[in-house]
Write an enzyme that holds these catalytic residues in place. Structure first.
Site, PDB file in Angstrom:
ATOM      1  N   ASP A   1      -1.221   6.511   6.648  1.00 35.54           N
ATOM      2  CA  ASP A   1      -2.299   5.677   6.103  1.00 35.54           C
ATOM      3  C   ASP A   1      -2.604   4.639   7.185  1.00 35.54           C
ATOM      4  O   ASP A   1      -1.861   3.682   7.370  1.00 35.54           O
ATOM      5  CB  ASP A   1      -1.843   4.998   4.805  1.00 35.54           C
TER       6      ASP A   1
ATOM      7  N   TRP B   1       0.810  -1.221   0.000  1.00 32.80           N
ATOM      8  CA  TRP B   1       0.000   0.000   0.000  1.00 32.80           C
ATOM      9  C   TRP B   1       0.836   1.260   0.000  1.00 32.80           C
ATOM     10  O   TRP B   1       0.535   2.213  -0.730  1.00 32.80           O
ATOM     11  CB  TRP B   1      -1.021  -0.034   1.146  1.00 32.80           C
TER      12      TRP B   1
ATOM     13  N   LYS C   1     -12.436  -1.651   7.119  1.00 36.21           N
ATOM     14  CA  LYS C   1     -11.733  -2.671   7.912  1.00 36.21           C
ATOM     15  C   LYS C   1     -12.136  -2.569   9.383  1.00 36.21           C
ATOM     16  O   LYS C   1     -12.648  -3.504   9.969  1.00 36.21           O
ATOM     17  CB  LYS C   1     -10.228  -2.527   7.728  1.00 36.21           C
TER      18      LYS C   1
HETATM   19  C1  LIG Z   1      -3.318   0.094   4.105  1.00 39.00           C
HETATM   20  C2  LIG Z   1      -4.251   0.314   2.953  1.00 39.00           C
HETATM   21  N1  LIG Z   1      -4.171   1.471   2.276  1.00 39.00           N
HETATM   22  C3  LIG Z   1      -4.975   1.721   1.248  1.00 39.00           C
HETATM   23  C4  LIG Z   1      -5.919   0.812   0.819  1.00 39.00           C
HETATM   24  C5  LIG Z   1      -6.809   1.144  -0.355  1.00 39.00           C
HETATM   25  O1  LIG Z   1      -8.107   1.368   0.096  1.00 39.00           O
HETATM   26  P1  LIG Z   1      -9.337   1.633  -0.900  1.00 39.00           P
HETATM   27  O2  LIG Z   1      -9.609   0.355  -1.610  1.00 39.00           O
HETATM   28  O3  LIG Z   1     -10.443   2.079  -0.007  1.00 39.00           O
HETATM   29  O4  LIG Z   1      -8.924   2.719  -1.833  1.00 39.00           O
HETATM   30  C6  LIG Z   1      -6.042  -0.397   1.485  1.00 39.00           C
HETATM   31  C7  LIG Z   1      -7.049  -1.393   1.062  1.00 39.00           C
HETATM   32  O5  LIG Z   1      -7.059  -2.535   1.420  1.00 39.00           O
HETATM   33  C8  LIG Z   1      -5.183  -0.652   2.578  1.00 39.00           C
HETATM   34  O6  LIG Z   1      -5.259  -1.811   3.255  1.00 39.00           O
END
Ligand SMILES: Cc1ncc(COP(=O)(O)O)c(C=O)c1O
Length: 366
Positions: free
Chosen positions: A176, A106, A200
């Site tokens: 994040d 991520w 989550k």
């Molecule tokens: C740590 C993290 N950041 C970003 C995201 C991306 O999230 P989204 O699908 O809501 O854009 C996720 C999705 O699983 C994630 O686990």
């Protein structure tokens, strides 16, 4: 016990939601708060919805221990939209630089996407060790006075989690927290932005929570398109466009559940630590069968990742687990293996059931 109706659902997200919250949604679905319609069917400008919005914001502030120093926004576009919105808003001019810690899938994606918006430096990368470890603040390569330092507190796919907040004097941290938001206390005074998609720990997909320190709002240039400008959303009370009303309602219910039923973030952190320990203990005791991915000191309390010695054993493990009502344990398609996501709403009994299954699988197959 997992029941015929509900399994223990270890999905990484969208993820399990507390049963009490689901029951309340069910109860209120046809007639929310006496208004003769569901929360999904009333105007976002109605008094009933504004009350929900204010309550969700207050709940998040209470849980995080913040007051007027920060704004709380409820936006759409997932965490992904934040990958570009953050540098677009926080870089002070075209010569400014920001620093990124790349510790898993991520933060890698965030780093790559940010590069399209300005000058982005790599402060540290865990790629060479397949993202099983994390840096200390002394390991970081930082230019003078970066606009911000970006990191992901928990890497959902690799299962590594920072155990303590960083402190880099005078540099705002941007976190994040998508997969560990509201799962433990966080030092908000060291953070410029903490953000998380809700699906989550905090609600359903479709709403992203952004907590931003007020002084950083002066960095958002008027030339940014409306939706991409944090200042617009603050000025419009998260109602620049029609907000994700149902999602915000669920976030509010989850905040209330955390405050009233679970006792707040310090208590839920203890609960989460206990659950994670159950699984890591069995991984350590049976390490010829369950090969943990993360280095021990960086193990995630939210996403427990491990491999079995062969694809065949992994398939058997997943199949037999599902038969016992332990579902969605397959690792992310990019890394394989097993991932047990044990967010706030995963009950202790669910983790005990998984631990017991792992024990008996080990006995039968070793
Ligand atoms: C740590 C993290 N950041 C970003 C995201 C991306 O999230 P989204 O699908 O809501 O854009 C996720 C999705 O699983 C994630 O686990």
């Amino acid at each position: 016990m997992a029941t015929e109706e509900r399994t223990y659902n270890f999905s990484a997200g969208p993820a399990t939601i507390p049963v009490q919250v689901l029951e309340q949604i069910q109860q209120e679905l046809l007639n929310f708060n006496g208004c003769g319609a569901s929360i999904m069917e009333i105007s976002h400008r109605s008094a009933q919805f504004i009350e929900v919005l204010d309550s969700a914001r207050a709940g998040i502030k209470q849980l995080l221990g913040i007051d007027d120093s920060h704004e709380v926004l409820f936006l759409q576009g997932g965490s992904r939209l934040q990958f570009s919105m953050i540098p677009m808003n926080l870089l002070r001019d075209e010569n400014d630089r920001a620093a990124y810690i790349v510790s898993g899938t991520w933060s890698s994606k965030a780093f790559e996407e940010a590069k399209g918006t300005g000058n982005i430096d790599l402060a540290w990368s865990g790629k060479d060790s397949n993202f099983n470890t994390l840096p200390a603040s002394t390991d970081l390569a930082l230019a003078d006075d970066p606009a911000f330092l970006y990191y992901a507190s928990n890497e959902t796919i690799h299962g590594v989690q920072f155990q303590e907040d960083f402190h880099i004097a005078s540099t705002p941290l941007v976190c994040d927290a998508s997969s560990d938001f509201l799962s433990r206390p966080i030092k908000m005074e060291q953070h410029g932005i903490v953000y998380a998609c809700a699906q989550k720990n905090a609600g359903p997909s479709g709403v992203t929570i952004i907590v931003i320190r007020k002084d950083l709002l002066t960095r958002s240039q008027a030339s940014l398109p409306g939706y991409l400008n944090y200042k617009t959303h603050v000025e419009q009370n998260s109602m620049f466009n029609t907000p994700p009303t149902f999602g915000i309602y669920v976030v509010d219910l989850i905040c209330k559940w955390l405050i009233n039923e679970m006792g707040g973030l310090a208590q839920i952190a203890d609960y989460n630590n206990d659950k994670a320990t159950l699984l890591y203990d069995i991984i350590d005791q049976c390490d010829d069968m369950f090969i943990g991915h993360a280095e021990k000191q960086f193990r995630s309390k939210m996403n427990v990742t491990f491999n079995l010695p062969s694809e065949e054993l992994t398939s058997q493990f997943l199949e037999q687990a599902a038969k016992q009502g332990l579902t969605s344990l397959k690792g992310h398609r990019s890394v394989g293996g097993v991932r047990a996501s044990i967010y706030n709403a995963m009950p202790h009994e669910g983790v005990v059931a998984l631990r017991d299954f792992m024990k008996s699988f080990y006995t039968q197959n070793s």
